[in-house]
Design a protein around this motif. Structure first.
Motif, PDB file in Angstrom:
ATOM      1  N   TYR A 269       1.321  99.234  21.063  1.00  0.00           N
ATOM      2  CA  TYR A 269       0.262  99.893  20.284  1.00  0.00           C
ATOM      3  C   TYR A 269       0.047  99.232  18.922  1.00  0.00           C
ATOM      4  CZ  TYR A 269      -0.365 103.931  23.380  1.00  0.00           C
ATOM      5  OH  TYR A 269      -0.679 104.749  24.448  1.00  0.00           O
ATOM      6  N   LEU A 270       0.982  98.369  18.519  1.00  0.00           N
ATOM      7  CA  LEU A 270       0.939  97.794  17.169  1.00  0.00           C
ATOM      8  C   LEU A 270       0.809  96.280  17.157  1.00  0.00           C
ATOM      9  CD1 LEU A 270       3.911  99.934  15.814  1.00  0.00           C
ATOM     10  CD2 LEU A 270       1.487 100.379  15.404  1.00  0.00           C
ATOM     11  N   ALA A 271       1.291  95.614  18.210  1.00  0.00           N
ATOM     12  CA  ALA A 271       1.328  94.148  18.231  1.00  0.00           C
ATOM     13  C   ALA A 271      -0.079  93.555  18.227  1.00  0.00           C
ATOM     14  CB  ALA A 271       2.100  93.668  19.455  1.00  0.00           C
ATOM     15  N   LYS A 273      -0.578  90.348  19.169  1.00  0.00           N
ATOM     16  CA  LYS A 273      -0.614  89.297  20.191  1.00  0.00           C
ATOM     17  C   LYS A 273       0.468  89.597  21.232  1.00  0.00           C
ATOM     18  CE  LYS A 273       2.348  86.110  17.522  1.00  0.00           C
ATOM     19  NZ  LYS A 273       2.461  86.948  16.326  1.00  0.00           N
ATOM     20  N   LYS A 274       0.419  88.895  22.349  1.00  0.00           N
ATOM     21  CA  LYS A 274       1.411  89.134  23.401  1.00  0.00           C
ATOM     22  C   LYS A 274       2.801  88.746  22.894  1.00  0.00           C
ATOM     23  CE  LYS A 274       0.690  84.662  25.718  1.00  0.00           C
ATOM     24  NZ  LYS A 274       0.335  84.004  26.993  1.00  0.00           N
ATOM     25  N   PHE A 275       3.831  89.356  23.474  1.00  0.00           N
ATOM     26  CA  PHE A 275       5.198  89.147  22.990  1.00  0.00           C
ATOM     27  C   PHE A 275       6.199  89.268  24.131  1.00  0.00           C
ATOM     28  CE2 PHE A 275       4.295  93.653  22.813  1.00  0.00           C
ATOM     29  CZ  PHE A 275       5.459  94.256  23.255  1.00  0.00           C
ATOM     30  N   LYS A 276       7.365  88.667  23.920  1.00  0.00           N
ATOM     31  CA  LYS A 276       8.485  88.799  24.847  1.00  0.00           C
ATOM     32  C   LYS A 276       9.547  89.709  24.233  1.00  0.00           C
ATOM     33  CE  LYS A 276       9.795  84.528  25.617  1.00  0.00           C
ATOM     34  NZ  LYS A 276      10.590  83.425  26.231  1.00  0.00           N
ATOM     35  N   VAL A 277      10.324  90.368  25.096  1.00  0.00           N
ATOM     36  CA  VAL A 277      11.429  91.190  24.613  1.00  0.00           C
ATOM     37  C   VAL A 277      12.579  90.309  24.145  1.00  0.00           C
ATOM     38  CG1 VAL A 277      13.262  92.765  25.363  1.00  0.00           C
ATOM     39  CG2 VAL A 277      10.885  93.269  25.932  1.00  0.00           C
ATOM     40  N   ALA A 278      12.819  89.200  24.885  1.00  0.00           N
ATOM     41  CA  ALA A 278      13.974  88.360  24.566  1.00  0.00           C
ATOM     42  C   ALA A 278      13.744  86.928  25.031  1.00  0.00           C
ATOM     43  CB  ALA A 278      15.233  88.922  25.218  1.00  0.00           C
ATOM     44  N   ASP A 279      14.341  85.986  24.316  1.00  0.00           N
ATOM     45  CA  ASP A 279      14.322  84.591  24.755  1.00  0.00           C
ATOM     46  C   ASP A 279      15.336  84.364  25.871  1.00  0.00           C
ATOM     47  OD1 ASP A 279      12.279  83.447  23.316  1.00  0.00           O
ATOM     48  OD2 ASP A 279      13.530  82.976  21.583  1.00  0.00           O
ATOM     49  N   ALA A 349      17.629  98.631  20.353  1.00  0.00           N
ATOM     50  CA  ALA A 349      16.207  98.518  20.695  1.00  0.00           C
ATOM     51  C   ALA A 349      15.319  98.642  19.463  1.00  0.00           C
ATOM     52  CB  ALA A 349      15.824  99.589  21.715  1.00  0.00           C
ATOM     53  N   THR A 350      15.793  99.349  18.432  1.00  0.00           N
ATOM     54  CA  THR A 350      15.031  99.462  17.186  1.00  0.00           C
ATOM     55  C   THR A 350      14.915  98.108  16.497  1.00  0.00           C
ATOM     56  OG1 THR A 350      15.859 101.706  16.930  1.00  0.00           O
ATOM     57  CG2 THR A 350      14.900 100.687  14.980  1.00  0.00           C
ATOM     58  N   THR A 351      15.976  97.300  16.602  1.00  0.00           N
ATOM     59  CA  THR A 351      15.953  95.957  16.031  1.00  0.00           C
ATOM     60  C   THR A 351      14.946  95.080  16.770  1.00  0.00           C
ATOM     61  OG1 THR A 351      18.299  96.214  15.500  1.00  0.00           O
ATOM     62  CG2 THR A 351      17.390  94.002  15.375  1.00  0.00           C
ATOM     63  N   LEU A 352      14.893  95.198  18.096  1.00  0.00           N
ATOM     64  CA  LEU A 352      13.911  94.443  18.884  1.00  0.00           C
ATOM     65  C   LEU A 352      12.491  94.810  18.462  1.00  0.00           C
ATOM     66  CD1 LEU A 352      16.499  94.144  20.753  1.00  0.00           C
ATOM     67  CD2 LEU A 352      14.919  94.149  22.671  1.00  0.00           C
ATOM     68  N   PHE A 353      12.239  96.102  18.325  1.00  0.00           N
ATOM     69  CA  PHE A 353      10.917  96.590  17.919  1.00  0.00           C
ATOM     70  C   PHE A 353      10.519  96.033  16.552  1.00  0.00           C
ATOM     71  CE2 PHE A 353       9.126  99.953  15.114  1.00  0.00           C
ATOM     72  CZ  PHE A 353       7.811  99.907  15.567  1.00  0.00           C
ATOM     73  N   THR A 354      11.428  96.159  15.581  1.00  0.00           N
ATOM     74  CA  THR A 354      11.125  95.727  14.215  1.00  0.00           C
ATOM     75  C   THR A 354      10.936  94.223  14.134  1.00  0.00           C
ATOM     76  OG1 THR A 354      12.481  97.566  13.389  1.00  0.00           O
ATOM     77  CG2 THR A 354      11.906  95.840  11.815  1.00  0.00           C
ATOM     78  N   GLN A 355      11.824  93.488  14.800  1.00  0.00           N
ATOM     79  CA  GLN A 355      11.774  92.025  14.746  1.00  0.00           C
ATOM     80  C   GLN A 355      10.479  91.486  15.349  1.00  0.00           C
ATOM     81  OE1 GLN A 355      13.025  89.673  13.001  1.00  0.00           O
ATOM     82  NE2 GLN A 355      14.971  89.188  13.974  1.00  0.00           N
ATOM     83  N   THR A 356       9.967  92.154  16.376  1.00  0.00           N
ATOM     84  CA  THR A 356       8.772  91.668  17.075  1.00  0.00           C
ATOM     85  C   THR A 356       7.520  91.746  16.204  1.00  0.00           C
ATOM     86  OG1 THR A 356       9.698  92.310  19.228  1.00  0.00           O
ATOM     87  CG2 THR A 356       7.311  91.987  19.115  1.00  0.00           C
ATOM     88  N   ILE A 357       7.341  92.861  15.500  1.00  0.00           N
ATOM     89  CA  ILE A 357       6.072  93.020  14.766  1.00  0.00           C
ATOM     90  C   ILE A 357       6.193  92.716  13.271  1.00  0.00           C
ATOM     91  CG2 ILE A 357       5.167  94.689  16.426  1.00  0.00           C
ATOM     92  CD1 ILE A 357       5.787  96.878  14.426  1.00  0.00           C
TER      93      ILE A 357
END
Length: 446
Positions: A269-271, A273-279, A349-357
């Motif tokens: 809902y916030l991104a 551009k497209k994104f991955k969860v993990a490398d 999972a909160t770190t994943l969310f924050t790091q992505t956007i």
């Protein structure tokens, strides 16, 4: 991830040290103390010990007097600061909120904190999470008592209102004698299971919209399952679009993680551009010789057989998340300014969310460093393993996850773009200093 931050030779030394401590019979608390110390050296916040079920039953039958102070702890420019956030002895007029504690039982706070942090697990070299764990309600007292033992009285050196350091004797707190607390607990227990669940869910996620200031505050205290989060997010973003919300504050300070499916759903809902969860996301093995002690072993092994594949590096990779890009949602997508509140309890999972956007121009990360590692963590599937002789349990992460391989593996959490750190005055006033900083930012942007 056992040797991710601590080399094997060092980790072997810690295991050898632990074995040397077991020279005679120990009670469970003594054994757990050794295990917690050794396991903390792995530097994995998801790997922690837990009491046996028998010990929990036993503890409920004892008086268990506890350390009565909750402390807010943070690193200062010259020395660590410990300020009273709450005192269970409510008639105490000296050790009140905002009073700075300098020593406990004649030991300087800095010495005590250094000792207690040796028994707390965190991702990498993250001290923010350890200090926050001690600052959580009852956290300091729990760790302090497990390391130093339970006392009838404590000698507290504190800074008085005239600026001088004084000493006072503080009696321990007996929860069984606290009538008000027992009544409150009984009242909650008497409500129906449906009412209790509703109260719990309401306390974990909520949305408040101030249409006049075009600002919404979304509290997300967990990404756990069974919280109806996806329907909550759908409804919330629809309401914000209908009300013309231009500023969104997302409070994840207390969010220890949960389902990546839920955190990813919010991210879409916030991104922009497209994104991955993990490398990368992989396990070292699908099997264990200790399978009879691992909770849900058969299910986890079956899961890994279906979703992982062995690659050239010898690891079993969860390829879907390594390859798949998630697209931003078009319907009710939020395009205004987003302010994310983070702190030492922001994990997994909160770190994943924050790091992505975080890199987006319309996103502002405010507060303190996250407890979860910015580079990655060991997590995903985390069954309990129960030691056969004692019943003591510990969490056993099965996957290693790298969020972004281009981020330095320096053992730090996600850093705030706008720091908002506690002060003694803010603690004394009971001020929400991080939310105050966000509102200040919103006014300046307007």
């Amino acid at each position: 991830g056992i040797y991710w931050y601590t080399p094997k030779n060092e980790m072997d030394n810690y295991f050898d040290w632990g074995k040397e401590q077991i020279k005679d019979s120990l009670n469970e608390e003594g054994f757990r103390k050794i295990l917690s110390y050794v396991i903390s050296k792995i530097n994995c916040g998801h790997t922690v010990t837990r009491s046996s079920k028998d010990f929990l039953k036993y503890r409920d039958t004892t008086s268990n007097k506890i350390f009565p102070l909750s402390l807010k702890i943070w690193p200062g420019p010259s020395d660590d600061t410990a300020t009273i956030a709450a005192n269970l002895n409510r008639k105490d007029t000296v050790l009140t909120r905002g009073v700075v504690v300098k020593k406990i039982n004649h030991q300087p706070i800095a010495t005590i904190l250094d000792t207690l942090c040796q028994f707390i697990s965190s991702d990498g070299y993250n001290l923010t999470h350890k200090y926050q764990a001690l600052s959580n309600r009852g956290g300091f007292g729990s760790v302090f008592t497990s390391v130093y033992g339970q006392k009838e009285n404590y000698f507290i050196d504190y800074v008085s209102s005239d600026g001088n350091e004084k000493t006072i004797t503080l009696p321990s707190y007996n929860p069984r004698a606290d009538t008000a607390n027992r009544i409150a607990i009984a009242r909650f227990a008497r409500s129906s299971p449906a009412e209790r669940k509703k109260q719990l869910i309401g306390g974990i996620r909520s949305l408040r919209i101030d249409s006049l200031n075009e600002t919404a505050v979304m509290d997300v205290g967990s990404f756990g399952r069974n919280l109806k989060l996806k329907s909550f997010f759908r409804t919330s973003f629809k309401q914000m679009r209908q009300k013309g919300t231009r500023n969104l504050v997302i409070d994840v300070r207390g969010n220890g993680g949960g389902s990546v499916s839920n955190s990813t759903f919010l991210t879409r809902y916030l991104a922009d551009k497209k994104f991955k969860v993990a490398d990368s996301l992989y396990a070292n093995t699908r099997n264990s010789q200790y399978k009879r002690y691992i909770e849900g072993y058969s299910f986890n092994r079956l899961f890994m057989l279906f979703v992982t594949a062995k690659k050239k590096d010898g690891k079993y990779h969860f390829g879907y998340f390594e390859r798949h890009y998630f697209k931003p949602k078009k319907k009710n997508h939020f395009n205004g300014n987003v302010y994310i509140l983070i702190g030492g309890n922001s994990f997994s999972a909160t770190t994943l969310f924050t790091q992505t956007i975080k890199p987006q121009d319309n996103v502002f990360v405010v507060g303190e460093e996250t407890g979860g590692g910015a580079y990655g963590n060991s997590a995903w599937l985390i069954p309990d393993l129960t030691l056969p002789e004692t019943g003591i349990r510990f969490r056993l992460p099965l996957f290693r996850l790298v969020i972004d391989k281009n981020i330095p593996k320096d053992g730090k959490g996600v850093q705030p773009e706008v720091p908002a750190l506690p002060t003694t005055d803010a603690i004394k006033r009971g001020a929400d200093f991080k939310m105050d900083k966000v509102m200040e930012l919103i006014r300046s942007h307007q």
